[in-house]
Design a protein around this motif. Sequence first.
Motif, PDB file in Angstrom:
ATOM      1  N   ASP A 180       0.839  -1.201   0.000  1.00  0.00           N
ATOM      2  CA  ASP A 180       0.000   0.000   0.000  1.00  0.00           C
ATOM      3  C   ASP A 180       0.880   1.259   0.000  1.00  0.00           C
ATOM      4  OD1 ASP A 180      -2.297  -1.446  -0.027  1.00  0.00           O
ATOM      5  OD2 ASP A 180      -2.730  -1.227   2.112  1.00  0.00           O
ATOM      6  N   ALA A 181       0.335   2.356  -0.566  1.00  0.00           N
ATOM      7  CA  ALA A 181       1.076   3.633  -0.572  1.00  0.00           C
ATOM      8  C   ALA A 181       0.844   4.304   0.778  1.00  0.00           C
ATOM      9  CB  ALA A 181       0.586   4.505  -1.724  1.00  0.00           C
ATOM     10  N   VAL A 182       1.791   4.121   1.702  1.00  0.00           N
ATOM     11  CA  VAL A 182       1.632   4.628   3.072  1.00  0.00           C
ATOM     12  C   VAL A 182       2.551   5.833   3.263  1.00  0.00           C
ATOM     13  CG1 VAL A 182       1.820   4.076   5.532  1.00  0.00           C
ATOM     14  CG2 VAL A 182       1.138   2.302   3.907  1.00  0.00           C
ATOM     15  N   ASP A 183       1.973   6.965   3.659  1.00  0.00           N
ATOM     16  CA  ASP A 183       2.752   8.160   3.977  1.00  0.00           C
ATOM     17  C   ASP A 183       2.723   8.344   5.493  1.00  0.00           C
ATOM     18  OD1 ASP A 183       2.796   8.392   1.224  1.00  0.00           O
ATOM     19  OD2 ASP A 183       1.356  10.042   1.147  1.00  0.00           O
ATOM     20  N   VAL A 184       3.833   8.827   6.061  1.00  0.00           N
ATOM     21  CA  VAL A 184       3.930   8.958   7.524  1.00  0.00           C
ATOM     22  C   VAL A 184       4.072  10.431   7.886  1.00  0.00           C
ATOM     23  CG1 VAL A 184       5.342   8.421   9.532  1.00  0.00           C
ATOM     24  CG2 VAL A 184       4.950   6.672   7.789  1.00  0.00           C
ATOM     25  N   PHE A 185       3.153  10.902   8.748  1.00  0.00           N
ATOM     26  CA  PHE A 185       3.131  12.314   9.143  1.00  0.00           C
ATOM     27  C   PHE A 185       3.506  12.453  10.614  1.00  0.00           C
ATOM     28  CE2 PHE A 185       0.643  15.971  10.846  1.00  0.00           C
ATOM     29  CZ  PHE A 185       1.300  16.973  10.146  1.00  0.00           C
ATOM     30  N   PHE A 186       4.349  13.457  10.917  1.00  0.00           N
ATOM     31  CA  PHE A 186       4.693  13.741  12.314  1.00  0.00           C
ATOM     32  C   PHE A 186       4.614  15.245  12.545  1.00  0.00           C
ATOM     33  CE2 PHE A 186       7.907  14.305  15.829  1.00  0.00           C
ATOM     34  CZ  PHE A 186       7.159  13.665  16.803  1.00  0.00           C
ATOM     35  N   ASP A 187       3.849  15.641  13.584  1.00  0.00           N
ATOM     36  CA  ASP A 187       3.674  17.073  13.869  1.00  0.00           C
ATOM     37  C   ASP A 187       4.400  17.485  15.147  1.00  0.00           C
ATOM     38  OD1 ASP A 187       2.240  15.847  15.823  1.00  0.00           O
ATOM     39  OD2 ASP A 187       0.302  16.722  15.308  1.00  0.00           O
ATOM     40  N   GLY A 188       5.321  16.648  15.593  1.00  0.00           N
ATOM     41  CA  GLY A 188       6.047  16.966  16.820  1.00  0.00           C
ATOM     42  C   GLY A 188       5.456  16.272  18.025  1.00  0.00           C
ATOM     43  N   VAL A 189       4.227  15.743  17.872  1.00  0.00           N
ATOM     44  CA  VAL A 189       3.566  15.069  18.994  1.00  0.00           C
ATOM     45  C   VAL A 189       3.170  13.647  18.611  1.00  0.00           C
ATOM     46  CG1 VAL A 189       1.655  15.190  20.654  1.00  0.00           C
ATOM     47  CG2 VAL A 189       2.653  17.313  19.756  1.00  0.00           C
ATOM     48  N   VAL A 190       2.420  13.523  17.534  1.00  0.00           N
ATOM     49  CA  VAL A 190       1.812  12.236  17.179  1.00  0.00           C
ATOM     50  C   VAL A 190       2.223  11.834  15.767  1.00  0.00           C
ATOM     51  CG1 VAL A 190      -0.398  11.020  16.875  1.00  0.00           C
ATOM     52  CG2 VAL A 190      -0.197  12.829  18.588  1.00  0.00           C
ATOM     53  N   ILE A 191       2.456  10.534  15.590  1.00  0.00           N
ATOM     54  CA  ILE A 191       2.673   9.971  14.248  1.00  0.00           C
ATOM     55  C   ILE A 191       1.307   9.563  13.685  1.00  0.00           C
ATOM     56  CG2 ILE A 191       3.434   7.843  13.077  1.00  0.00           C
ATOM     57  CD1 ILE A 191       5.831   9.446  13.392  1.00  0.00           C
TER      58      ILE A 191
END
Length: 269
Positions: A180-191
């Motif tokens: 699957d095309a999985v992108d990972v986001f991090f905002d400094g607190v939560v993945i």
Amino acid sequence: MKHLLTIAGSDCSGGAGIQADLKTFSALGNYGMSVITAITAQNTLGVDAVVEIDKAMVKAQIDAIFKDITVDAVKVGMVSNSEIIQQITSSLLEWKPPVIVIDPVMVSKSGHHLLQPEAKNALIKNLLPIATIVTPNIPEAEVILDRKITTIEAMERAAMDIYRLGPKSVLVKGGHLSGDAVDVFFDGVVITKLSSPRIQKKNTHGTGCTLSSAIASYLASEEDIILAISKAKEYVTKAIDCGLEIGKGVGPLHHFHPFVSIQDKNSKA
Ligand SMILES: Nc1ncnc2c1ncn2[C@@H]1O[C@H](COP(=O)(O)OP(=O)(O)OP(=O)(O)O)[C@@H](O)[C@H]1O
Ligand SMILES: Cc1ncc(CO)c(N)n1
């Protein structure tokens, strides 16, 4: 209607760079503007030549826009060399647009350098700290961190480590892994992981440019960054699904107007 600006390189074949960005802005109902950092001669088979624009001309283009027109969000793509990077950084610090999406373009799908390797440190030191969000693909995240990334867990660690370099948030894109095309986001607190089924189609020229421009478009009017990224991913997924059989190599995405159904588009293609 929001006013969107792309600062990036021109792709004469219309699949990536400035051209993909403007098509995305328009398809999502926005007014698009462009500052050209480099002119590339490229097509669906690869990049034949690059001419970089003088930094004074990059500054003049940015000033011409900002002194006259309100800019709701900026997307930065191909920046080519460290002089252009320094100019863009100081101009954006001066004009302070509310949203800055940095797509740290380094190498084209066909393997041509779109960022001079010695400009990597300028990109990390100058541009990353002013980003609302930075959107590296896996090879770019590997260059930024100087290590291999081969799993989703490694993408998560990469997002956290790139965050430490100063951007407000990081999206590591998984287009280069399998499954699957999985992108990972991090905002400094939560993945947060954003996943979509991998579309088995070859015409994917300009996926990264399209995603970052769609994120800028949605962030211009949407405060929830995860919602903005989800909508942008939905847009790029549909645009890949409607990819066009244009040229002899990796064809471009189709930038459809959201009110026109994919079925209509397919029957017209
Ligand atoms: N075959 C695919 N099917 C579905 N989604 C995809 C596919 N390939 C890429 N994506 C998605 O497209 C977006 C762009 O990711 P990608 O990793 O391709 O960017 P990129 O390598 O920067 O693009 P480019 O090669 O244009 O520079 C991401 O959301 C990624 O998950
Ligand atoms: C001008 C330009 N920007 C970005 C990309 C994405 O790889 C490309 N191929 N060309």
